[in-house]
Enzyme design. Structure first.
Site, PDB file in Angstrom:
ATOM      1  N   ARG A 129      63.756  97.992  15.242  1.00 16.43           N
ATOM      2  CA  ARG A 129      64.516  97.751  16.506  1.00 16.43           C
ATOM      3  C   ARG A 129      66.106  97.915  16.246  1.00 16.43           C
ATOM      4  NH1 ARG A 129      62.377  93.256  19.832  1.00 16.43           N
ATOM      5  NH2 ARG A 129      64.553  93.280  20.881  1.00 16.43           N
TER       6      ARG A 129
ATOM      7  N   VAL B 148      59.568  83.212  17.418  1.00 20.70           N
ATOM      8  CA  VAL B 148      60.499  84.013  16.577  1.00 20.70           C
ATOM      9  C   VAL B 148      60.915  85.410  17.069  1.00 20.70           C
ATOM     10  CG1 VAL B 148      58.135  85.198  15.696  1.00 20.70           C
ATOM     11  CG2 VAL B 148      60.200  85.157  14.205  1.00 20.70           C
TER      12      VAL B 148
ATOM     13  N   ASP C 250      68.441  86.148  26.093  1.00 20.55           N
ATOM     14  CA  ASP C 250      69.299  87.216  25.674  1.00 20.55           C
ATOM     15  C   ASP C 250      70.466  87.534  26.669  1.00 20.55           C
ATOM     16  OD1 ASP C 250      67.719  87.280  23.269  1.00 20.55           O
ATOM     17  OD2 ASP C 250      66.862  89.277  23.889  1.00 20.55           O
ATOM     18  N   ASP C 251      70.027  87.233  27.999  1.00 13.29           N
ATOM     19  CA  ASP C 251      71.238  87.350  28.909  1.00 13.29           C
ATOM     20  C   ASP C 251      72.270  86.288  28.882  1.00 13.29           C
ATOM     21  OD1 ASP C 251      69.596  89.650  29.848  1.00 13.29           O
ATOM     22  OD2 ASP C 251      68.669  88.254  31.374  1.00 13.29           O
TER      23      ASP C 251
ATOM     24  N   TYR D  93      69.770  96.875  17.311  1.00 13.30           N
ATOM     25  CA  TYR D  93      70.458  95.958  17.448  1.00 13.30           C
ATOM     26  C   TYR D  93      72.150  96.440  18.131  1.00 13.30           C
ATOM     27  CZ  TYR D  93      66.727  92.851  17.409  1.00 13.30           C
ATOM     28  OH  TYR D  93      65.378  92.163  17.164  1.00 13.30           O
TER      29      TYR D  93
ATOM     30  N   SER E 280      46.659  90.604  18.957  1.00 11.18           N
ATOM     31  CA  SER E 280      47.097  91.708  20.012  1.00 11.18           C
ATOM     32  C   SER E 280      47.369  91.105  21.173  1.00 11.18           C
ATOM     33  CB  SER E 280      45.591  92.171  20.457  1.00 11.18           C
ATOM     34  OG  SER E 280      44.843  91.411  21.238  1.00 11.18           O
TER      35      SER E 280
ATOM     36  N   THR F 145      59.077  88.972  25.195  1.00 10.75           N
ATOM     37  CA  THR F 145      59.812  89.669  26.407  1.00 10.75           C
ATOM     38  C   THR F 145      58.525  90.526  26.834  1.00 10.75           C
ATOM     39  OG1 THR F 145      61.824  90.016  25.624  1.00 10.75           O
ATOM     40  CG2 THR F 145      61.262  91.421  27.262  1.00 10.75           C
TER      41      THR F 145
END
Length: 205
Positions: free
Chosen positions: A140, A11, A36-37, A142, A181, A17
């Site tokens: 976040r 998700v 993502d690259d 974006y 965690s 990352t």
């Protein structure tokens, strides 16, 4: 040199990352490729009738390039040009693993693209409940920014769609609770990878 290809999927905002980067510091000969690259430029990403950019689908990514990058790494594990540091956590568990190179591939849509599925040695999938995922996503920034209603109208429905496909069609995926965690998740995945390394070595004797 033997290679171990690890998928770290799941998700959005699940901690993929962060987990990948922490594992890289602990494991020997370890590189990371991030999905993502491989996003297409904004101009090439489709827009639906609501004006939402359809980023959370395979068509928004250069998936063939991603497969090529992983295969190139498998042929030549130094091809990413990453200078591998000594793992921070050198211990007895890592003895005799120096002849194995590890690639962690992290991304939100790793297991719904058939050409990738023959490459994994181990697959993990991070999950989050709706409210926690939405809360993290809202913190976040974006580029381009999420438009109003984007999470509920596109991001979350696409996550559920692909997750359901996985549950129906894929096996040998380790599901991880992203609300745990980072330390707990790291310990779980690290221990599992160490076992995979041992099996890989024993299988080649």
């Amino acid at each position: 040199m033997k290679v171990l290809v690890i998928g770290l999927g799941g998700v959005t905002n699940g901690g993929k990352t962060t987990l990948a980067e922490k594992l890289k510091k602990m494991l020997p000969n370890c590189d990371i490729i991030s999905q993502d690259d491989f996003f297409k430029p904004e101009s090439e990403v489709e827009t639906d009738e609501r004006g939402f950019k359809l980023y959370d689908v395979l068509d928004a990514l250069y998936m063939d390039e991603m497969v090529k990058s992983i295969r190139n790494w498998m042929k030549s594990p130094t091809s990413l040009g990453v200078v591998t540091q000594e793992p921070q956590n050198t211990c007895d568990n890592l003895k005799d693993t120096e002849d194995v190179s590890i690639l962690i591939v992290e991304g939100f849509l790793l297991y719904n693209y058939e050409p990738l599925n023959e490459l994994w040695n181990r697959r993990y999938f991070l999950t989050l409940p709706y409210e926690e995922c939405k809360r993290r996503r809202s913190t976040r920034v974006y580029q381009p920014a999420d438009t109003p209603g984007y999470f509920d109208g596109h991001v979350w429905p696409m996550y559920l769609k692909y997750k359901n496909e996985l549950e129906e069609n894929a096996s040998n995926i380790v599901y991880l609770d992203g609300t745990k965690s980072q330390e707990e998740l790291l310990s779980c995945v690290y221990s599992d990878i160490i076992q995979e390394l041992k099996k890989l070595r024993e299988g080649s004797k």
